[in-house]
Scaffold this motif. Sequence first.
Motif, mmCIF file in Angstrom:
data_model
loop_
_atom_site.group_PDB
_atom_site.id
_atom_site.type_symbol
_atom_site.label_atom_id
_atom_site.label_comp_id
_atom_site.label_asym_id
_atom_site.label_seq_id
_atom_site.Cartn_x
_atom_site.Cartn_y
_atom_site.Cartn_z
ATOM 1 N N HIS A 23 32.582 31.634 36.797
ATOM 2 C CA HIS A 23 33.819 32.313 37.144
ATOM 3 C C HIS A 23 34.728 31.402 37.965
ATOM 4 N N LEU A 52 43.203 38.089 42.118
ATOM 5 C CA LEU A 52 42.284 38.263 41.000
ATOM 6 C C LEU A 52 41.519 39.566 41.185
ATOM 7 N N GLY A 56 39.803 44.432 33.562
ATOM 8 C CA GLY A 56 41.089 44.202 32.921
ATOM 9 C C GLY A 56 42.061 45.342 33.179
ATOM 10 N N ASP A 81 35.785 40.982 31.952
ATOM 11 C CA ASP A 81 37.241 41.069 31.967
ATOM 12 C C ASP A 81 37.767 41.074 33.406
ATOM 13 N N PHE A 82 38.948 40.489 33.566
ATOM 14 C CA PHE A 82 39.585 40.349 34.862
ATOM 15 C C PHE A 82 41.093 40.506 34.701
ATOM 16 N N THR A 83 41.759 40.768 35.823
ATOM 17 C CA THR A 83 43.216 40.808 35.864
ATOM 18 C C THR A 83 43.686 39.808 36.901
ATOM 19 N N LEU A 84 44.651 38.991 36.529
ATOM 20 C CA LEU A 84 45.188 37.978 37.435
ATOM 21 C C LEU A 84 46.680 38.248 37.640
ATOM 22 N N SER A 185 47.364 38.367 27.522
ATOM 23 C CA SER A 185 45.897 38.464 27.472
ATOM 24 C C SER A 185 45.341 37.156 26.916
ATOM 25 N N TYR A 197 41.081 37.610 30.363
ATOM 26 C CA TYR A 197 41.951 37.613 31.534
ATOM 27 C C TYR A 197 43.289 38.214 31.136
ATOM 28 N N ILE A 199 46.828 38.482 32.335
ATOM 29 C CA ILE A 199 47.675 37.795 33.310
ATOM 30 C C ILE A 199 49.000 38.541 33.405
#
Length: 455
Positions: A23, A52, A56, A81-84, A185, A197, A199
């Motif tokens: 990560h 971060l 998502g 999944d992540f959101t930035l 995405s 991610y 973004i």
Amino acid sequence: WKMWAAQSAYSSPPCDTFKPFLHDHIILFFFCVSGMVQKLDQKLPVANEYLLLSGGVREGVVDMDLDELSVYARGTDYDMDFTLLVPALKLHDRNQPVTLDMRHSALGHSWLSLRLFDEGTINKWKDCCTIVDHINGTTNYFFSPTLVADWFYQSISLVLLEVQKKPQRGMPRVEKVERNGTIISVILGVGSSRMLYDIVPVVSFKGWPAVAQSWLMENHFWDGKITEEEVISGFYLVPACSHKGRKENEWRLSFARSEVQLKKCISSSLMQAYQACKAIIIKLLSRPKAISPYHLRSIMLWACDRLPTNYLGQDDFSAHFLLGLIDDLQHCLVNKMCPNYFIPQCNMLEHLSDETAMLHARKLSSVRSDPAEHLRTTIEHAKAANRLTVELQWRGSSNNLPSPQSDASGDNQPDDRLAKKLQQLVTENPGKSISVFINPDDVTRPHFRIDDKFF
């Protein structure tokens, strides 16, 4: 990229440290990409602060509309999944309440005039603004979320294309770059693992918006656990529009930074119930899109304010909490009322038609009649997605990297023990609603509720 090369020069870590290493490795990659985007036209702040978030946009980690998002499936399309949040503009030099121009917007939304910024910033961003000429001869530039998203997607795509032409050792594979409304995405692959991610270009503010000042005057569940300074350190404008607003001009207030702090004060059993309830509603209420996981998050925060601390801290009350969240969500649907936690005067379900609200309320009634069965179905879906992830990674792995999500009993997976507790609770209390709407005359203990009667 020198930083990237230095980081990549190390040998692979042991299995127990692989997940954080992987990560951090990709976050460093995104910092490098953001630096290259900044060099394209010097629009982004040179010294920037990213946020971060685990999960998502589809998971409800920020309050954004899901209608324009492509459908991605865990296991099939990605493994984690992540959101930035990437600030396109920052306004961090104010200590007083921030007053935004909400004259043209629905509550909780705002236009953003670049009059708040210096001349150099205005000149950089003119091409991402809508222009309003006034009678007195002055011109006002309004920062446009759609134009900013256009620019950001083009810039990110260009940089990632260049990066792929000159790959560095250990660099993740860019498997997909897709525009989803105002979100970009990106799916990256490292070994056999795929990370999604989302973004989001945002405007970052220090301080607190004037429209949410009254919220600070109330008592909250986090009082005494974290400081007010931690909670109100800043907020964002995210590129999301109200249902009757102008997409090219309207931004939505987001308190994602504050929510990260509040999460520290929520018990593990309530978070388990929230994750389980979220998994159920994502599957059940996906069409038509009217309820998002963010609505459920707001309901949970209101429940934390309403309920006694000793009740919320019960380790074995996950089943009670899950039924309470379902009851509360159904209550919100029937009344078409779900106040934003930070701006209570903003009703997030105001736009719902009676037909849509009742359709979802009926669906929730079916869950409420047999919650254990619905939860078991959700658990099986999660396990199936996890098995698919492991199978795909096993097939495609060329370097024997361990899977970051090969354990089906991870923290984000609903627990089958919770389904058993639910079944016991419903069986022992037929016809009763286990609700977080407690008896206002006796807040010392939880109650069963049938209509307006408490037991």
